[in-house]
Design an enzyme around this catalytic site. Structure first.
Site: not given
Length: 266
Positions: A145, A156, A170
């Site tokens: 999460s 990224d 999640k």
């Protein structure tokens, strides 16, 4: 429920114990119980700062600021951010934590209701003041999460490589829809994506460097396991091989940043 009340007030408890004829009365004072979300703050191997975020709550960003200040005062040149066994928490806290490492107005995550339709963007504040520390982030199969949101954006934007194991996966946004008769149904209405558009839900994040904990590592971390046999039983404990790998990677990145020659491979 009866135990709850205003901080500073008293509550009387009647405690029964085996072997005692009558309950024992104990009076305790109510107080706020603060469980820190940022723990294990220390400097490892002389120059690598280490901290663990156990969950993302309302005070996590503040605790992180205090931890970073401590590590910098103790001479840390790099940082090991440990998000292992972190089940997640508040998205706002994840964005605030990301702001400690990314430039202002940087995209942290987006929510997408259906393919190609963005619902909302979450960015670091325009007044964000990130720390300038070379860093590595540890993740595992229990990183989920909000922890995946932070790890995904750091990966990224190439701010921090990930080391460890595939994360849990999640990354869904759910709405509670009321039904007749007092019933309700929880529907998944959107999913979180990383800044580069990677889907987190049911996929997780793949670490840049994969390191699986050995049986001996698990014994060191969580306690005794069933008896080991064969070669595993003869090997001495590594004392968390993921952390050791991360320390080596931080040092390698620091050397590259400073233009120093890389140490020879063992």
């Amino acid at each position: 429920t009866k135990l709850r009340g205003e901080p500073g007030t008293n509550v009387r408890l009647d405690v029964s114990r085996p072997g005692e004829d009558a309950p024992r009365t104990v009076t305790v004072r109510r107080s706020h119980v603060g469980v820190p979300s940022v723990t294990n703050v220390s400097v490892l191997s002389g120059s690598v700062g280490y901290l663990r975020i156990r969950r993302f709550g309302e005070r996590t960003a503040t605790e992180l600021d205090e931890a970073l200040e401590t590590l910098l005062a103790e001479g840390a040149k790099g940082l090991l951010l440990d998000l292992r066994n972190n089940p997640g928490g508040l998205l706002q806290a994840a964005v605030a934590v990301s702001a400690r490492f990314l430039p202002p107005a940087t995209l942290v995550t987006t929510t997408e209701r259906r393919a190609g339709v963005k619902r909302h963007e979450f960015r670091t504040p325009r007044d964000a003041k990130p720390v300038d520390l070379t860093m590595v982030t540890l993740v595992d199969s229990s990183s989920a999460s909000a922890a995946e949101v932070v790890a995904g954006c750091l990966q990224d934007w190439e701010r921090s490589p990930l080391i460890g194991q595939q994360t849990f996966g999640k990354g869904s946004l759910q709405d509670l829809v009321s039904l007749p008769g007092g019933r309700a149904i929880r529907l998944t209405t959107a999913q979180y994506k990383t800044p580069k558009g990677r889907i987190i839900h049911q996929r997780g994040l793949t670490p840049d460097i994969s390191v699986t904990l050995s049986d001996w590592d698990l014994i060191d971390l969580v306690g005794p396991a069933p008896p080991l046999t064969g070669a595993a039983a003869k090997r001495p404990p590594n004392r968390d091989s993921q952390v050791q790998c991360a320390i080596d990677e931080v040092k390698r990145l620091l050397a590259a940043r400073m233009g120093a020659p890389r140490p020879p491979e063992p």
